[in-house]
Design a protein around this motif. Structure first.
Motif, short mmCIF file in Angstrom:
data_model
loop_
_atom_site.label_atom_id
_atom_site.label_comp_id
_atom_site.label_asym_id
_atom_site.label_seq_id
_atom_site.Cartn_x
_atom_site.Cartn_y
_atom_site.Cartn_z
N GLU A 294 16.65 88.03 41.09
CA GLU A 294 17.65 88.02 40.02
C GLU A 294 17.65 86.71 39.23
N VAL A 295 16.91 85.72 39.71
CA VAL A 295 16.85 84.42 39.02
C VAL A 295 16.17 84.60 37.66
N LYS A 296 16.80 84.05 36.62
CA LYS A 296 16.25 84.10 35.26
C LYS A 296 15.94 82.68 34.79
N LEU A 297 14.71 82.46 34.35
CA LEU A 297 14.28 81.13 33.96
C LEU A 297 13.65 81.14 32.58
N PRO A 298 13.83 80.08 31.80
CA PRO A 298 13.16 79.97 30.50
C PRO A 298 11.67 79.73 30.70
N PRO A 299 10.84 80.09 29.73
CA PRO A 299 9.39 79.95 29.86
C PRO A 299 8.93 78.55 30.24
N ALA A 300 9.56 77.51 29.71
CA ALA A 300 9.13 76.14 29.99
C ALA A 300 9.20 75.81 31.48
N ILE A 301 10.15 76.41 32.18
CA ILE A 301 10.28 76.20 33.62
C ILE A 301 9.44 77.22 34.38
N ALA A 302 9.52 78.46 33.96
CA ALA A 302 8.80 79.54 34.65
C ALA A 302 7.31 79.28 34.71
N ASP A 303 6.76 78.66 33.67
CA ASP A 303 5.32 78.41 33.60
C ASP A 303 4.84 77.45 34.68
N ASN A 304 5.76 76.70 35.27
CA ASN A 304 5.39 75.75 36.31
C ASN A 304 5.66 76.26 37.72
N LEU A 305 6.08 77.52 37.82
CA LEU A 305 6.45 78.09 39.11
C LEU A 305 5.74 79.43 39.33
N THR A 306 5.84 79.93 40.55
CA THR A 306 5.39 81.29 40.84
C THR A 306 6.60 82.18 40.64
N TYR A 307 6.66 82.82 39.49
CA TYR A 307 7.91 83.44 39.06
C TYR A 307 7.67 84.77 38.37
N GLY A 308 8.52 85.73 38.68
CA GLY A 308 8.52 86.99 37.96
C GLY A 308 7.79 88.11 38.67
N ASP A 309 8.21 89.35 38.37
CA ASP A 309 7.65 90.53 39.02
C ASP A 309 6.14 90.63 38.87
N ASP A 310 5.64 90.36 37.66
CA ASP A 310 4.21 90.54 37.41
C ASP A 310 3.36 89.64 38.29
N ILE A 311 3.77 88.38 38.42
CA ILE A 311 3.01 87.45 39.25
C ILE A 311 3.15 87.78 40.72
N VAL A 312 4.38 88.07 41.14
CA VAL A 312 4.61 88.36 42.56
C VAL A 312 3.82 89.59 43.01
N LYS A 313 3.71 90.58 42.14
CA LYS A 313 2.96 91.79 42.49
C LYS A 313 1.48 91.54 42.69
N THR A 314 0.96 90.47 42.08
CA THR A 314 -0.48 90.18 42.21
C THR A 314 -0.78 89.34 43.45
N LEU A 315 0.24 88.83 44.13
CA LEU A 315 0.00 87.96 45.27
C LEU A 315 -0.54 88.74 46.47
N ASP A 316 -1.67 88.29 46.97
CA ASP A 316 -2.29 88.87 48.16
C ASP A 316 -2.30 87.79 49.22
N LEU A 317 -1.20 87.71 49.97
CA LEU A 317 -1.03 86.62 50.94
C LEU A 317 -1.76 86.92 52.25
N GLN A 318 -2.36 85.90 52.83
CA GLN A 318 -3.00 86.08 54.13
C GLN A 318 -1.95 86.43 55.18
N PRO A 319 -2.23 87.41 56.02
CA PRO A 319 -1.30 87.72 57.11
C PRO A 319 -1.12 86.52 58.03
N ALA A 320 0.11 86.31 58.47
CA ALA A 320 0.40 85.15 59.32
C ALA A 320 -0.42 85.16 60.60
N ASP A 321 -0.63 86.34 61.19
CA ASP A 321 -1.39 86.38 62.44
C ASP A 321 -2.86 86.02 62.22
N ALA A 322 -3.39 86.38 61.05
CA ALA A 322 -4.79 86.02 60.74
C ALA A 322 -4.95 84.51 60.64
#
Length: 340
Positions: A294-322
């Motif tokens: 639900e966090v809403k950020l202006p582009p100037a801040i968002a561009d420096n973070l991992t932010y938003g549905d589109d970016i989060v959906k692309t994340l392929d995180l290594q499994p913790a057990d691996a």
């Protein structure tokens, strides 16, 4: 009169002792960075809200997990924040307890990847970051993790050492690009070894990279999103790659210490930290990327973070057990094939 004074003094003493006995104290174990911002944005407001005292202990993950182990029979810490792999290690050692997510009013606001990162509701993600490739767009185009090994980039790439936070995630995505996506990372480590003379350096600190890019010694490097700001300020056309295989990264999580003396207060604190208000303020200070969607950020801040549905959906995180089960093997392979 003397009897009255004695009686009133005794009553005052009993009242003071009672107040002290009722004083609530929450002990948390956290990373040492950005503590001034956390104090202003998170700790002080929570103390005012709960009428309690927040005691903050900092240190690296190894030190803090060791303290949890040393006090396993009589915990002195109520909640801690660590990486997903370290949370799994704590779970296997019997150091943490399941989190009753029904007591977290902000739980449903989280991105799905942050809700139960290691299973069993043993952790909740409060921040994550993307790992991708930063590159000079006027020199090359990067569409795949395999492009790190292209002829155009030979002698122009800084690759993360396997001992860094960015090393294993980068190798993980290189393996995915090769179609050899196995937890042992054997294929990508062998590929790096084959091309090791084409890399400018195997870096150990991301702070090295800004200078190398500024001096035009490198044109590309895998980095975490938290390091993007230094590149974005350059007078070069720098881009953040969106490889066809996706992006990876890492996540930090909250965990409840098994046998915590202040369990309810710890859950209250977790919920407060995950709130839209607090997550927004921490993001605005560029402290953490928000796990609260639900966090809403202006582009100037968002561009420096991992932010938003589109970016989060692309994340392929290594499994913790691996990560946890293969760390030693990765280092052994790297030392044997790539060297130091």
């Amino acid at each position: 009169m003397r009897k009255a004074l004695l009686a009133s003094g005794a009553a005052l003493m009993l009242f003071t002792q009672g107040a002290q006995a009722q004083e609530r104290k929450l002990v948390i174990s956290v990373y040492g960075f950005a503590q001034d911002a956390f104090k202003t944005i998170l700790y002080d407001p929570f103390e005012a809200k709960c009428g309690c005292k927040v005691v903050v202990e900092t240190g690296n993950s190894v030190e803090r997990l060791a303290k949890l182990e040393a006090n396993k029979g009589n915990p002195v810490i109520d909640m801690a924040v660590v990486s997903t792999a370290d949370a799994l290690a704590a779970s296997r050692a019997g150091l943490i307890a399941p989190i009753d997510v029904t007591k977290l009013s902000n739980y449903d606001k989280l991105y799905d990847i942050a809700k139960d990162p290691i299973g069993g509701h043993l952790s909740v993600g409060y921040t994550f970051y993307a790992t991708s490739i930063v590159y000079r767009a006027d020199k090359v185009t990067i569409n795949s993790w395999n492009d790190l090994f292209s002829k155009e980039l030979a002698g122009r790439v800084a690759f993360p050492n396997v001992t860094t936070n960015q090393g294993p995630p980068t190798l993980y995505m290189v393996g995915k690009a090769m179609g050899q996506n196995t937890p042992d990372l054997k294929a990508p480590i062998a590929k790096v070894a084959e091309h090791k003379d084409d890399f400018v350096t195997f870096y150990v600190r991301s702070s090295q990279l800004v200078q190398l890019m500024q001096q035009e010694e490198i044109w590309a490097a895998p980095i975490g999103r938290f390091a993007w700001d230094g590149f974005a300020k350059m007078n070069f056309p720098i881009k953040w790659a969106s490889p066809k295989e996706g992006q990876t990264g890492g996540m930090n999580v909250m965990m409840l210490v098994k046998g915590a003396k202040n369990k309810d207060l710890a859950l209250e604190f977790m919920d407060y930290w995950l709130s839209t208000e607090i997550q927004t303020k921490l993001a605005e200070r560029l402290v953490d990327s928000p796990s609260n969607k639900e966090v809403k950020l202006p582009p100037a801040i968002a561009d420096n973070l991992t932010y938003g549905d589109d970016i989060v959906k692309t994340l392929d995180l290594q499994p913790a057990d691996a990560i946890l089960d293969n760390r030693d093997n990765w280092l052994s392979q790297w030392n044997a094939k790539v060297g130091q």
